[in-house]
Design an enzyme around this catalytic site. Sequence first.
Site: not given
Ligand code: PLP
Length: 401
Positions: A36, A258
């Site tokens: 993702k 800035y």
């Molecule tokens: C992002 C996510 C993971 C992975 O988690 P990590 O800590 O990066 O291993 C697993 N399950 C779901 C539902 C997620 O949204």
Amino acid sequence: MINHTCWLDVDLDIISDNIKNIKKYLGSTKLLAVVKANAYGHGLYPVACSAVESGADYLGVASLEEGIFLRQKGISQPILVFNTILPEQADDVLNYDLTATVCSFDVVQALEEAAARQNKKAIVHVKVDTGFGRFGVLPEHAFEMIRVINLNFKNLYIEGLYTHFSMAGNEKITRHQFNIFSSLIKTLKEQGYEIPLKHVCNSIAALNYPDMHLDMVRIGNLIYGLVPSKDLKISNPSKVCSRVIFVKNLPKGHYVGYGNKYKTKRPTTIAIVPFGYYDGLEVYVSQPNGILDALKNFIKQLLANIGVNGLGRKVKINGVTCNILGKISMQNCIVDVTDIKDNIFVGDIAELNARRVNLSNSIARIYHRAGQVFLENDIIFAENSFDLSPEPGRRRETSIG
Ligand SMILES: *Cc1c(COP(=O)(O)O)cnc(C)c1O
């Protein structure tokens, strides 16, 4: 080769090695590789290909759009969409042969109708909220939902059941969530329901609680080398890079950046690195949680003011760690290179400590693979170790058994 002034350098061989090592550690438990958020910033398609090549059984994305993108690129491995879909997206779930997360009857109904229209089965994973307070059906309603789906929705196939931990580093809270999930599994078993893929673990849970692996684990951070582990070999596959585009000397007592937030305390050589908050530098995700967090942030800022910087404000140039001075601009930061002023030139490479997942999409991703270097669109996965022309539904049956 590199005409870019900002890029993420990604070694796909390291990503592959990480995945293979995770697979070895898991034994017979299946691996869902979480890709993702543009593969945590590393590039969705190249990482997904590496994951499939290295033996990931399933891929996980947050949105339907990410799933569709991977299918259009020719990825045929099963893909679970974590977020629930809108009912009107049900047809796309079936068109693209994706696995939907369900936790409401609106979505169940929409998938049922879409599946009937397309003469297919909708493959779903039911999500249970055991404490996170986000997606998922509450545990007391989960059994009933599964019973009703099995009874009345003939075009749905419940392939999976899962939950997500809110604080995997805390064993007490995680065990509590796990126990709720386990008792649901027990009830289902007693009533004769068999769901092949039960999964709860993310990276930290998979490392800390091997007894919770169940049928599959969902691994993100470990693949990207973001969780240190003594139990398996994991390396960092990527570096955020930019280049020095300007160097100059400032006298003592000159403001920098800035808001006049920093004043030089000595004659200072500065280097401009064209990487700022637009690109993803120093982006804070969470709001301060209470007075203590707010105080921590405040102290961090005070320390930065006297030149003591957190990791996010450090830049490595020619092997030397240098501090960012003053406020970070939209597309630049100003780096104190006084200590290396005799060994710094325009064009030198600077390595930044930006969170990769926050990297702007405008930054190039440059891939190393089997001794060769590619830009994303030039990357070729030629070994044919995965099917480039998916036949909907077929791959799924052979890879999940
Ligand atoms: C992002 C996510 C993971 C992975 O988690 P990590 O800590 O990066 O291993 C697993 N399950 C779901 C539902 C997620 O949204």
